[in-house]
Enzyme design. Structure first.
Site, PDB file in Angstrom:
ATOM      1  N   GLU A 104      14.964 -18.166   2.491  1.00 54.65           N
ATOM      2  CA  GLU A 104      15.904 -19.043   3.197  1.00 54.65           C
ATOM      3  C   GLU A 104      16.942 -18.205   3.923  1.00 54.65           C
ATOM      4  OE1 GLU A 104      18.036 -17.555   0.795  1.00 54.65           O
ATOM      5  OE2 GLU A 104      19.219 -19.416   0.777  1.00 54.65           O
ATOM      6  N   ASP A 141      22.163 -17.316   5.680  1.00 50.48           N
ATOM      7  CA  ASP A 141      21.596 -17.630   4.350  1.00 50.48           C
ATOM      8  C   ASP A 141      22.255 -18.913   3.840  1.00 50.48           C
ATOM      9  OD1 ASP A 141      20.265 -15.773   1.762  1.00 50.48           O
ATOM     10  OD2 ASP A 141      21.400 -17.609   1.330  1.00 50.48           O
TER      11      ASP A 141
HETATM   12  P1  GH3 Z   1      23.505 -18.213  -2.533  1.00 49.27           P
HETATM   13  O1  GH3 Z   1      24.536 -19.156  -2.093  1.00 49.27           O
HETATM   14  O2  GH3 Z   1      24.008 -17.062  -3.261  1.00 49.27           O
HETATM   15  O3  GH3 Z   1      22.580 -17.813  -1.468  1.00 49.27           O
HETATM   16  O4  GH3 Z   1      22.712 -19.027  -3.578  1.00 49.27           O
HETATM   17  P2  GH3 Z   1      21.246 -19.448  -3.549  1.00 49.27           P
HETATM   18  O5  GH3 Z   1      20.926 -20.380  -4.571  1.00 49.27           O
HETATM   19  O6  GH3 Z   1      20.900 -19.889  -2.163  1.00 49.27           O
HETATM   20  O7  GH3 Z   1      20.567 -18.103  -3.906  1.00 49.27           O
HETATM   21  P3  GH3 Z   1      19.385 -17.400  -3.188  1.00 49.27           P
HETATM   22  O8  GH3 Z   1      19.732 -17.239  -1.773  1.00 49.27           O
HETATM   23  O9  GH3 Z   1      19.068 -16.155  -3.955  1.00 49.27           O
HETATM   24  O10 GH3 Z   1      18.254 -18.439  -3.388  1.00 49.27           O
HETATM   25  C1  GH3 Z   1      16.955 -18.307  -2.872  1.00 49.27           C
HETATM   26  C2  GH3 Z   1      16.193 -19.506  -3.185  1.00 49.27           C
HETATM   27  O11 GH3 Z   1      15.516 -19.998  -2.074  1.00 49.27           O
HETATM   28  C3  GH3 Z   1      15.140 -19.201  -4.186  1.00 49.27           C
HETATM   29  C4  GH3 Z   1      13.940 -19.964  -3.775  1.00 49.27           C
HETATM   30  O12 GH3 Z   1      13.672 -20.971  -4.737  1.00 49.27           O
HETATM   31  C5  GH3 Z   1      14.390 -20.638  -2.526  1.00 49.27           C
HETATM   32  N1  GH3 Z   1      13.390 -20.557  -1.539  1.00 49.27           N
HETATM   33  C6  GH3 Z   1      12.955 -19.413  -0.922  1.00 49.27           C
HETATM   34  N2  GH3 Z   1      11.952 -19.735  -0.043  1.00 49.27           N
HETATM   35  C7  GH3 Z   1      11.749 -21.099  -0.142  1.00 49.27           C
HETATM   36  C8  GH3 Z   1      10.873 -21.989   0.500  1.00 49.27           C
HETATM   37  O13 GH3 Z   1      10.029 -21.620   1.331  1.00 49.27           O
HETATM   38  N3  GH3 Z   1      10.984 -23.311   0.119  1.00 49.27           N
HETATM   39  C9  GH3 Z   1      11.842 -23.738  -0.754  1.00 49.27           C
HETATM   40  N4  GH3 Z   1      11.855 -25.035  -1.018  1.00 49.27           N
HETATM   41  N5  GH3 Z   1      12.648 -22.901  -1.357  1.00 49.27           N
HETATM   42  C10 GH3 Z   1      12.639 -21.596  -1.074  1.00 49.27           C
HETATM   43 MG    MG Z   2      18.973 -16.030  -0.023  1.00 53.36          MG
HETATM   44 MG    MG Z   3      20.985 -18.695  -0.376  1.00 58.97          MG
END
Ligand code: GH3
Ligand code: MG
Ligand code: MG
Length: 618
Positions: free
Chosen positions: A527, A484
């Site tokens: 992600e 992640d």
């Molecule tokens: P952490 O270090 O705790 O993981 O912090 P974080 O900000 O990465 O938190 P989290 O994993 O919850 O964040 C998920 C984010 O990933 C939210 C969403 O906006 C982004 N995301 C999820 N799928 C996609 C995608 O397909 N494209 C983009 N650009 N962003 C995505």
């Molecule tokens: Mg995540």
């Molecule tokens: Mg993350």
């Protein structure tokens, strides 16, 4: 035996039998008739002699009886006329001069009073003798008892008459000969007439026989002449129309089949029926093949079935099936000499990386070194005594795969003969392969993440069981990495969603490059990524995770006006080391990943049992 010979033999046998029967029967009846006539004849003469003698006695001229008898003997055919006296007459009138001679037969007739006849063969021919008793009677013309002192019915003497039968026999022979000649003439006329009558039957039968023999050889042309207006003539007409009907029917079937086979119609010298039967049975085999491949599940199964057809139906042991990789210039070997996925054997391997080197692939039509020796430079450089026929299999308008047959020079003719049939199989297979290919693509698209090109979560759900059972079979560990990105949300928030996507794609490339082909990289969530590594455990798994972590740390994503650098947190669990259920091990990897986040991010953490407690997010 031929019908004509039979008729002649029968007629001759009939003629001969009739002649024999008629001659024997006529001869016997003639003999009977002659003897009966002669008896009557002799009896009449004896009667006349008796009456004459009695008359002579009455008129006292009995002394002249000798002259009378002598004259009688001169009558033609009459040989003897003789009289003998019985004892009672001799006693009354004395022994006559001429009645002395008496033989045994005379004595017997006089004793018995019954006439006696015999047929004897004498030096000058057949002689019929009759000796009749002269019996005393009071009734009739002369009363014997007037002169004879005897009782009525007493035998007074015997009259012997003998006659030559030669004349009679001669006329019998003559009559028989005339009859035989007449019969022969009549039978010859009959024979001539009979032959005239049966000749059309015989000739038509011969024509029918020849026509049927030709039909057995596949030539159904028939033009038997109608020679008569009867049933035989009708047989000729009916057979002509029957064969014409068969010929037309077969020609139509043969043309239709030839069209289906894209082959020339049956040659003049070929047996139309046999060729049509063999062509139709070839089509039926191909239809069965189509039915079978339609029920096959995958494209590879179809190619394997095609391989068996090549080996069993067409007796080809050396061959290759190449598949063009969609949207690329490359090809891969699917089956080589019956072996699935074997390396390229009969061509320069260059064709796999540059499919344009394969002439059949490039031109889209069959390439045969039987027809044009040395036509393809890519064909097996080290097999100069071999010939090849490469047939492109067209799918959706372009070459989807190429079938290559490799044969010895002595098999060239056989291959050319069966190629039309093989083409039917390929034509049947092409749309089915195409359908399977589309289905495979469709299926792959549902299991692939469109943005990164990695497998998606659905893929894992479908293939987890296969992965687990294969690892259990090999008794090896599966390493499960949960990954992640750290603070990824910030990227989206700061640079926009597109920038976030670019980072995700760059990460996907790093992960793919860091694992082996047998390992599976999955986009598990937004992600979040999962990597399943086969036959990997302990430090080896740690090392791969660390390699990915470091690579991500060093990754620089170029954005318009900025360069992005991110880190990643990775959790590791192993199956079945940490859990004997696969999905539980996935959860443990997630737990370890959260542990990495909590303990400061940008690190690799291996699952430990104490991490699994009620505080975790599951
Ligand atoms: P952490 O270090 O705790 O993981 O912090 P974080 O900000 O990465 O938190 P989290 O994993 O919850 O964040 C998920 C984010 O990933 C939210 C969403 O906006 C982004 N995301 C999820 N799928 C996609 C995608 O397909 N494209 C983009 N650009 N962003 C995505
Ligand atoms: Mg995540
Ligand atoms: Mg993350």
């Amino acid at each position: 035996m031929k019908l004509g010979t039979k008729v002649t033999a029968f007629s001759i046998a009939m003629t001969v039998s009739m002649i024999v029967i008629i001659v024997v029967v006529s001869f016997l009846s003639f003999r009977q008739f002659t003897i009966a006539t002669e008896r009557e004849h002799i009896a009449s003469i004896a009667e006349i002699v008796g009456i004459s003698l009695s008359e002579s006695m009455l008129h006292n001229s009995v002394e002249n009886r000798n002259d009378f008898l002598g004259h009688l003997a001169t009558v033609e055919g009459l040989r003897t006329a003789r009289v003998v006296r019985a004892d009672n007459v001799s006693k009354q009138f004395g022994n006559g001069k001429i009645e002395q001679f008496s033989d045994e037969i005379d004595a017997r007739v006089m004793r018995d009073g019954r006439p006696y006849y015999e047929l004897t063969e004498e030096r000058d021919g057949l002689v019929f003798r009759g000796t009749l008793p002269y019996v005393a009677t009071r009734t009739g013309h002369i009363n014997c008892l007037q002169c004879h002192n005897v009782a009525e019915g007493t035998v007074l003497g015997a009259i012997t008459i003998s006659m030559s039968m030669s004349e009679m026999l001669r006329s019998a022979y003559m009559t028989s000969a005339v009859m035989v000649l007449a019969i022969i003439f009549f039978m010859l006329v009959m024979l001539w007439f009979f032959r005239r009558l049966v000749k059309p039957v015989i000739t038509t039968a011969q024509d029918v026989q020849e026509t049927v023999e030709r039909a057995i050889q596949g030539d159904f042309h028939a033009n038997i002449e109608r020679r008569t207006d009867d049933e035989i003539g009708q047989v000729a007409v009916d057979l002509n129309s029957l064969l014409k009907f068969i010929q037309n029917g077969l020609s139509t079937i043969s043309q239709d089949v030839a069209q289906l086979l894209q082959q020339t119609p049956v040659h003049e010298h070929e047996n139309l029926l046999n060729s049509t039967i063999s062509r139709v049975s070839g089509l039926i085999d191909a239809a069965h093949f189509k039915q079978a491949i339609e029920e096959d599940e995958t494209k590879l199964e179809i190619y394997r079935r095609l391989s068996s057809v090549l080996q069993q139906r067409f007796a080809i042991s050396s061959f290759s099936i190449y598949e063009v990789v969609p949207n690329t210039d490359t090809m891969s070997t699917l089956v080589v000499d019956g072996e699935t996925g074997a390396p390229c054997r009969w061509c320069d391997p260059q064709i796999l990386v540059h499919s344009g080197s394969c002439r059949a692939r490039r031109t889209g039509h069959a390439i045969s070194s039987i027809e044009s020796p040395g036509i393809c430079y890519a064909f097996a450089p080290d097999a100069p005594d071999r010939l090849h026929v490469c047939i492109p299999i067209i799918q959706s308008g372009s070459v989807g795969s190429v079938l290559q047959l490799v044969v010895g020079k002595d098999e060239a003719e056989r291959v050319n003969d069966f190629l039309p049939y093989l083409n039917v199989y390929l034509r049947e297979a092409a749309p089915v392969i195409e359908a399977k290919r589309l289905m495979d693509t469709l299926r792959a698209s549902t299991l692939t993440d469109a943005m990164t090109g990695l497998h998606n979560r659905r893929f894992l759900e479908e293939f987890a069981e296969t992965l687990v059972s294969s690892s259990q079979r090999r008794k090896s560990q599966l390493a499960i990495l949960m990954l992640d990105l750290d603070y990824f949300k910030m990227v989206n928030d700061t640079y926009g969603h597109d920038a976030g996507d670019m980072v995700l794609k760059a990460l996907a490339r790093i992960m793919q490059a860091s694992v082996r082909a047998s390992d599976v990289v999955i986009r598990y969530g937004g992600e979040e990524f999962l990597i399943i590594m086969q036959d990997t455990a302990g430090e080896a798994a740690d090392a791969v995770a660390e390699k990915i972590r470091a690579a991500v740390e060093g990754m620089k994503v170029q954005l318009p006006g900025a360069v992005l650098q991110k880190t990643i947190s990775i959790g590791i669990a192993e199956f079945p080391l940490d859990s004997d259920t696969f999905w539980q091990a996935v959860k443990y990897a997630d737990v370890a990943m959260y542990n990495a986040k909590e303990s400061g991010r940008n690190r690799v953490v291996r699952f430990r049992p104490e991490m699994w407690n009620d505080d975790v997010r599951y």
